[in-house]
Design a protein around this motif. Sequence first.
Motif, PDB file in Angstrom:
ATOM      1  N   UNK A 133      46.073  66.365 151.626  1.00  0.00           N
ATOM      2  CA  UNK A 133      46.801  67.399 150.892  1.00  0.00           C
ATOM      3  C   UNK A 133      46.788  67.186 149.386  1.00  0.00           C
ATOM      4  N   UNK A 134      46.635  65.945 148.934  1.00  0.00           N
ATOM      5  CA  UNK A 134      46.635  65.658 147.503  1.00  0.00           C
ATOM      6  C   UNK A 134      48.025  65.311 146.995  1.00  0.00           C
ATOM      7  N   UNK A 135      48.064  64.534 145.919  1.00  0.00           N
ATOM      8  CA  UNK A 135      49.338  64.099 145.343  1.00  0.00           C
ATOM      9  C   UNK A 135      50.121  65.275 144.779  1.00  0.00           C
ATOM     10  N   UNK A 136      49.426  66.294 144.275  1.00  0.00           N
ATOM     11  CA  UNK A 136      50.105  67.443 143.688  1.00  0.00           C
ATOM     12  C   UNK A 136      50.990  68.176 144.671  1.00  0.00           C
ATOM     13  N   UNK A 137      50.664  68.054 145.948  1.00  0.00           N
ATOM     14  CA  UNK A 137      51.462  68.727 146.977  1.00  0.00           C
ATOM     15  C   UNK A 137      52.839  68.094 147.138  1.00  0.00           C
ATOM     16  N   UNK A 138      53.035  66.904 146.553  1.00  0.00           N
ATOM     17  CA  UNK A 138      54.272  66.158 146.758  1.00  0.00           C
ATOM     18  C   UNK A 138      55.329  66.434 145.697  1.00  0.00           C
ATOM     19  N   UNK A 166      46.975  59.271 155.428  1.00  0.00           N
ATOM     20  CA  UNK A 166      45.976  60.322 155.696  1.00  0.00           C
ATOM     21  C   UNK A 166      46.453  61.708 155.267  1.00  0.00           C
ATOM     22  N   UNK A 167      47.729  61.969 155.434  1.00  0.00           N
ATOM     23  CA  UNK A 167      48.292  63.268 155.045  1.00  0.00           C
ATOM     24  C   UNK A 167      48.206  63.458 153.536  1.00  0.00           C
TER      25      UNK A 167
END
Length: 300
Positions: free
Chosen positions: A64-69, A59-60
Motif C-alpha cells: 500500500x505504501x507509507x503514504x497510505x498510513x 507486506x501490507x
Amino acid sequence: MSFLAEPPSSAVRGALWMVLSCAILSLLAGLVRYLSSLDIHPFQIVFCRLFFAFACFMPWIARRGVGHLRTGQTKLYGLRSVVSMAAMTTWFFAVALIPIGEVTALSFLSPLFMTVGAALVLGETVRLRRWTATVIGFLGALVIIRPGMMEMGDGQWLALASAVLMGTSSLVIKTLTRFDSATKVVFYSHLFMTPIGLIPALFVWEWPEPWAWLWLAAMGPIAVLGHISLTKAFSMADASAIAPFDFARLPFAVLVGWFAFGEVTDLWTWVGAAIIFTSSVYIARREAVLSRAKPARDMP
C-alpha cells in the motif's frame, strides 16, 4: 422467504465480526496459557505477541505504501496504546494465574463499563431496552463468577482490572474507526505498543527454547486477525450494540480450556452463559428491527 435475499444490517454484520473476534482471541488466550506453562514471563509473551503481530503488517505496508498510513489521530492512538498495553499486560498475567474460563467470565464486566462510556463519552443513544438487556447479560456474568462464593486472589483482581481497561480501550477504538480503517487502527496501535512492551520485557528476558519460538511467532497473525475483526465490528455499529456479543468468548474459552488443559466448566457457568446469550440475541433482533424501521421513518 424473501427476507433471506435481504443483505444483513450493519448491526448484524458488526455482531458477526465480534463473534469471529471472540473465537480467534479465545484461541490466543489458550496459546498464552500454554506459553506461560513453559515458564516464559508474561512480559516476554506480551512483547513477542506485539512484535510478531507488527511484523505481519510489513507486506501490507510494502503493497500500500507509507503514504497510505497518514492519520491525524496521533494523540488518540497514543492514548489507546497506553490503555491497551495496560489491559493486555494485566490480562496475560491473569491467564497465567487462573483458568481461561474464569478470566473470560471476569472480563465480561468490560461491556458494562463500555456501554456506560458509550452513552456518557461518545454520546451514543442507548435505549431502555438495550440498557436492560446489557444489565441482564451482566447479571449472567455474576452467576458465573458468584461473588462472595469464590476467593478473589491476584489473578481475579488482575482480570477485573483488565476488564475495566478493555472497556476504556474499546471506546477509544470506536472513536478511531470514525476516521481510519480497521487495518490502520490495528497497525498504529502495534506501532506504538511494541516499543512500550519491550521495556519491561528487557528486565525479565530469558531466551526460550528454539521450538517455543514457533508458538510465540504464531501469536502475531492470530492477534492481528482477532483485533482486525474486533475493530471491524466497532466500525459497523454502536459500541453499546456490539458490546454484549463480547460474551461469545465464553463458550469458545470453555472449549479451548477443555481441549487443551482439561478444564471442566461447572453448571453455573453454563446457566450464566444461557442468560448472556439470551440478552445478546435479543439485542441483535432489536437492532435489526430498528435498522429496518429507520428508512421508513425517514420517508416523506
